[in-house]
Scaffold this motif. Sequence first.
Motif, PDB file in Angstrom:
ATOM      1  N   GLN B   5      42.795  43.107  21.861  1.00 36.75           N
ATOM      2  CA  GLN B   5      43.970  42.795  22.665  1.00 36.75           C
ATOM      3  C   GLN B   5      43.585  41.907  23.854  1.00 36.75           C
ATOM      4  OE1 GLN B   5      42.619  45.926  22.976  1.00 36.75           O
ATOM      5  NE2 GLN B   5      42.958  46.742  24.996  1.00 36.75           N
ATOM      6  N   ALA B   6      44.585  41.188  24.332  1.00 36.12           N
ATOM      7  CA  ALA B   6      44.341  40.308  25.472  1.00 36.12           C
ATOM      8  C   ALA B   6      44.004  41.152  26.695  1.00 36.12           C
ATOM      9  CB  ALA B   6      45.591  39.472  25.737  1.00 36.12           C
ATOM     10  N   PRO B   7      43.307  40.533  27.672  1.00 38.83           N
ATOM     11  CA  PRO B   7      42.978  41.296  28.871  1.00 38.83           C
ATOM     12  C   PRO B   7      44.224  41.937  29.468  1.00 38.83           C
ATOM     13  CG  PRO B   7      41.856  39.206  28.898  1.00 38.83           C
ATOM     14  CD  PRO B   7      42.755  39.190  27.699  1.00 38.83           C
ATOM     15  N   ALA B   8      44.157  43.217  29.672  1.00 38.06           N
ATOM     16  CA  ALA B   8      45.308  43.948  30.185  1.00 38.06           C
ATOM     17  C   ALA B   8      45.203  44.053  31.706  1.00 38.06           C
ATOM     18  CB  ALA B   8      45.357  45.332  29.554  1.00 38.06           C
ATOM     19  N   GLN B   9      46.209  44.650  32.278  1.00 35.25           N
ATOM     20  CA  GLN B   9      46.143  44.954  33.698  1.00 35.25           C
ATOM     21  C   GLN B   9      44.981  45.907  33.931  1.00 35.25           C
ATOM     22  OE1 GLN B   9      48.126  43.841  36.366  1.00 35.25           O
ATOM     23  NE2 GLN B   9      48.555  42.324  34.792  1.00 35.25           N
ATOM     24  N   PRO B  10      44.344  45.808  35.116  1.00 38.54           N
ATOM     25  CA  PRO B  10      43.275  46.758  35.400  1.00 38.54           C
ATOM     26  C   PRO B  10      43.793  48.184  35.239  1.00 38.54           C
ATOM     27  CG  PRO B  10      43.347  45.069  37.077  1.00 38.54           C
ATOM     28  CD  PRO B  10      44.553  44.863  36.202  1.00 38.54           C
ATOM     29  N   ARG B  11      42.950  49.017  34.657  1.00 39.28           N
ATOM     30  CA  ARG B  11      43.329  50.405  34.450  1.00 39.28           C
ATOM     31  C   ARG B  11      42.595  51.290  35.450  1.00 39.28           C
ATOM     32  NH1 ARG B  11      42.284  50.311  28.132  1.00 39.28           N
ATOM     33  NH2 ARG B  11      41.261  48.397  28.766  1.00 39.28           N
ATOM     34  N   ALA B  36      36.672  37.928  27.196  1.00 39.13           N
ATOM     35  CA  ALA B  36      35.631  38.830  26.698  1.00 39.13           C
ATOM     36  C   ALA B  36      36.124  39.740  25.585  1.00 39.13           C
ATOM     37  CB  ALA B  36      35.067  39.675  27.834  1.00 39.13           C
ATOM     38  N   GLU B  37      37.431  39.779  25.384  1.00 37.60           N
ATOM     39  CA  GLU B  37      38.011  40.576  24.306  1.00 37.60           C
ATOM     40  C   GLU B  37      37.525  42.024  24.322  1.00 37.60           C
ATOM     41  OE1 GLU B  37      37.005  38.300  20.899  1.00 37.60           O
ATOM     42  OE2 GLU B  37      38.700  36.947  21.129  1.00 37.60           O
ATOM     43  N   GLY B  38      37.348  42.556  25.500  1.00 38.27           N
ATOM     44  CA  GLY B  38      36.968  43.958  25.612  1.00 38.27           C
ATOM     45  C   GLY B  38      35.488  44.229  25.425  1.00 38.27           C
ATOM     46  N   ILE B  39      34.699  43.191  25.144  1.00 37.12           N
ATOM     47  CA  ILE B  39      33.268  43.413  24.941  1.00 37.12           C
ATOM     48  C   ILE B  39      32.579  43.662  26.283  1.00 37.12           C
ATOM     49  CG2 ILE B  39      31.140  42.220  24.308  1.00 37.12           C
ATOM     50  CD1 ILE B  39      32.620  41.050  21.939  1.00 37.12           C
ATOM     51  N   LEU B  40      33.007  42.922  27.296  1.00 37.41           N
ATOM     52  CA  LEU B  40      32.474  43.116  28.647  1.00 37.41           C
ATOM     53  C   LEU B  40      33.631  43.426  29.585  1.00 37.41           C
ATOM     54  CD1 LEU B  40      29.992  40.128  29.031  1.00 37.41           C
ATOM     55  CD2 LEU B  40      29.421  42.505  28.548  1.00 37.41           C
ATOM     56  N   ARG B  41      33.379  44.392  30.466  1.00 38.96           N
ATOM     57  CA  ARG B  41      34.368  44.711  31.485  1.00 38.96           C
ATOM     58  C   ARG B  41      33.639  45.042  32.782  1.00 38.96           C
ATOM     59  NH1 ARG B  41      36.895  47.740  26.973  1.00 38.96           N
ATOM     60  NH2 ARG B  41      39.019  46.993  26.620  1.00 38.96           N
ATOM     61  N   GLN B  42      34.429  45.120  33.839  1.00 39.35           N
ATOM     62  CA  GLN B  42      33.879  45.540  35.122  1.00 39.35           C
ATOM     63  C   GLN B  42      34.505  46.873  35.495  1.00 39.35           C
ATOM     64  OE1 GLN B  42      32.209  43.554  38.088  1.00 39.35           O
ATOM     65  NE2 GLN B  42      31.046  43.069  36.253  1.00 39.35           N
ATOM     66  N   LEU B  43      33.655  47.723  36.046  1.00 41.92           N
ATOM     67  CA  LEU B  43      34.105  49.000  36.546  1.00 41.92           C
ATOM     68  C   LEU B  43      33.944  48.927  38.066  1.00 41.92           C
ATOM     69  CD1 LEU B  43      35.087  51.550  35.081  1.00 41.92           C
ATOM     70  CD2 LEU B  43      32.722  52.335  35.036  1.00 41.92           C
ATOM     71  N   GLU B  51      32.753  48.239  47.339  1.00 46.81           N
ATOM     72  CA  GLU B  51      31.541  47.423  47.187  1.00 46.81           C
ATOM     73  C   GLU B  51      30.726  47.832  45.963  1.00 46.81           C
ATOM     74  OE1 GLU B  51      30.010  51.130  48.739  1.00 46.81           O
ATOM     75  OE2 GLU B  51      31.857  50.014  49.024  1.00 46.81           O
ATOM     76  N   LEU B  52      31.123  48.936  45.348  1.00 54.51           N
ATOM     77  CA  LEU B  52      30.358  49.450  44.196  1.00 54.51           C
ATOM     78  C   LEU B  52      31.022  49.017  42.894  1.00 54.51           C
ATOM     79  CD1 LEU B  52      28.085  51.335  43.145  1.00 54.51           C
ATOM     80  CD2 LEU B  52      29.746  53.193  43.232  1.00 54.51           C
ATOM     81  N   ALA B  53      30.259  48.394  42.032  1.00 52.27           N
ATOM     82  CA  ALA B  53      30.811  47.968  40.744  1.00 52.27           C
ATOM     83  C   ALA B  53      29.724  47.999  39.684  1.00 52.27           C
ATOM     84  CB  ALA B  53      31.397  46.565  40.855  1.00 52.27           C
ATOM     85  N   PHE B  54      30.158  48.154  38.464  1.00 54.89           N
ATOM     86  CA  PHE B  54      29.242  48.139  37.328  1.00 54.89           C
ATOM     87  C   PHE B  54      29.801  47.193  36.277  1.00 54.89           C
ATOM     88  CE2 PHE B  54      28.794  52.303  39.274  1.00 54.89           C
ATOM     89  CZ  PHE B  54      27.420  52.484  39.322  1.00 54.89           C
ATOM     90  N   THR B  55      28.896  46.572  35.543  1.00 56.03           N
ATOM     91  CA  THR B  55      29.296  45.803  34.382  1.00 56.03           C
ATOM     92  C   THR B  55      29.083  46.691  33.167  1.00 56.03           C
ATOM     93  OG1 THR B  55      28.601  43.767  35.466  1.00 56.03           O
ATOM     94  CG2 THR B  55      28.905  43.675  33.087  1.00 56.03           C
ATOM     95  N   VAL B  56      30.125  46.824  32.362  1.00 56.43           N
ATOM     96  CA  VAL B  56      30.030  47.707  31.205  1.00 56.43           C
ATOM     97  C   VAL B  56      30.319  46.917  29.931  1.00 56.43           C
ATOM     98  CG1 VAL B  56      30.631  49.787  32.500  1.00 56.43           C
ATOM     99  CG2 VAL B  56      32.440  48.453  31.411  1.00 56.43           C
ATOM    100  N   ALA B  57      29.796  47.418  28.841  1.00 59.96           N
ATOM    101  CA  ALA B  57      29.942  46.732  27.551  1.00 59.96           C
ATOM    102  C   ALA B  57      30.471  47.697  26.506  1.00 59.96           C
ATOM    103  CB  ALA B  57      28.594  46.166  27.091  1.00 59.96           C
ATOM    104  N   TYR B  58      31.136  47.120  25.519  1.00 55.43           N
ATOM    105  CA  TYR B  58      31.537  47.870  24.330  1.00 55.43           C
ATOM    106  C   TYR B  58      30.296  47.926  23.437  1.00 55.43           C
ATOM    107  CZ  TYR B  58      34.271  49.193  20.235  1.00 55.43           C
ATOM    108  OH  TYR B  58      34.764  49.844  19.143  1.00 55.43           O
ATOM    109  N   PRO B  59      29.669  49.086  23.311  1.00 49.72           N
ATOM    110  CA  PRO B  59      28.305  49.113  22.750  1.00 49.72           C
ATOM    111  C   PRO B  59      28.208  48.664  21.303  1.00 49.72           C
ATOM    112  CG  PRO B  59      29.172  51.344  22.999  1.00 49.72           C
ATOM    113  CD  PRO B  59      30.146  50.428  23.681  1.00 49.72           C
ATOM    114  N   PHE B  60      29.271  48.926  20.507  1.00 46.84           N
ATOM    115  CA  PHE B  60      29.160  48.666  19.076  1.00 46.84           C
ATOM    116  C   PHE B  60      29.166  47.171  18.756  1.00 46.84           C
ATOM    117  CE2 PHE B  60      31.358  52.702  19.850  1.00 46.84           C
ATOM    118  CZ  PHE B  60      30.349  53.557  19.428  1.00 46.84           C
ATOM    119  N   ALA B  61      29.567  46.353  19.731  1.00 48.13           N
ATOM    120  CA  ALA B  61      29.508  44.912  19.535  1.00 48.13           C
ATOM    121  C   ALA B  61      28.058  44.420  19.546  1.00 48.13           C
ATOM    122  CB  ALA B  61      30.313  44.193  20.617  1.00 48.13           C
TER     123      ALA B  61
END
Lengths: 84, 137
Positions: B5-11, B36-43, B51-61
Amino acid sequence: MLVLTRRVDEAIIIGDGIEIRVVQVRGSGENAVIRLGINAPRNVTVLRKEVYDEVVAANQAAADHGALSTDLLQALLQQTKPSK
Amino acid sequence: MAETQAPAQPRELQFPAGLFGFPDVHRFQLVDLPGAEGILRQLVATDGHEELAFTVAYPFAFFPEYAPEIPDEELAEIGSPATDSILLMVILQVPAKLQETTANLKAPIVMNTRTHQARQVILSDDRYPTQARLFRS
């Protein structure tokens, strides 16, 4: 830290329902290896401390403090696309 | 393939237990990365921890053979989601040399997509490292 002396097959109880029992001791001194048996409710997580520490360290290393670089993320995204 | 799905609103995500090492940060926004089609996101943390953030990935990709077993007791902590309401993410360590990016397969984040509760879980499976190279060099 509370330090207790226990013999093989003796146990301690922590709180309501966590039991840690000395199952076996092999060797002595600094080379001693101690096998512990743990009885705990299923919702209590039991971890080797070094594993827990490793995950904390990985999270801290992964934490991005300060402004996020959109350029960096886009570059990373490009990396994820097959180049061949 | 990851979600398409297209990038959605931040959840808005709730982490009742925080993350390991960050037990006091309970609210994050999950931000899609354009393209990124959900493969990469920011938390990105909220509630004064912006100021705290993480880069997260969809692992199965990246790791098609990845098969983490999440104990039922862990899922119960986020409302026992059905299988189709679980989103799994892994935290990335992104160094200046992007080729050396690693993913934490040992401690994935599991999210209930219905309730938006999430939790980081340490797997008992010793096959999975905290720093798995994302790219084969």
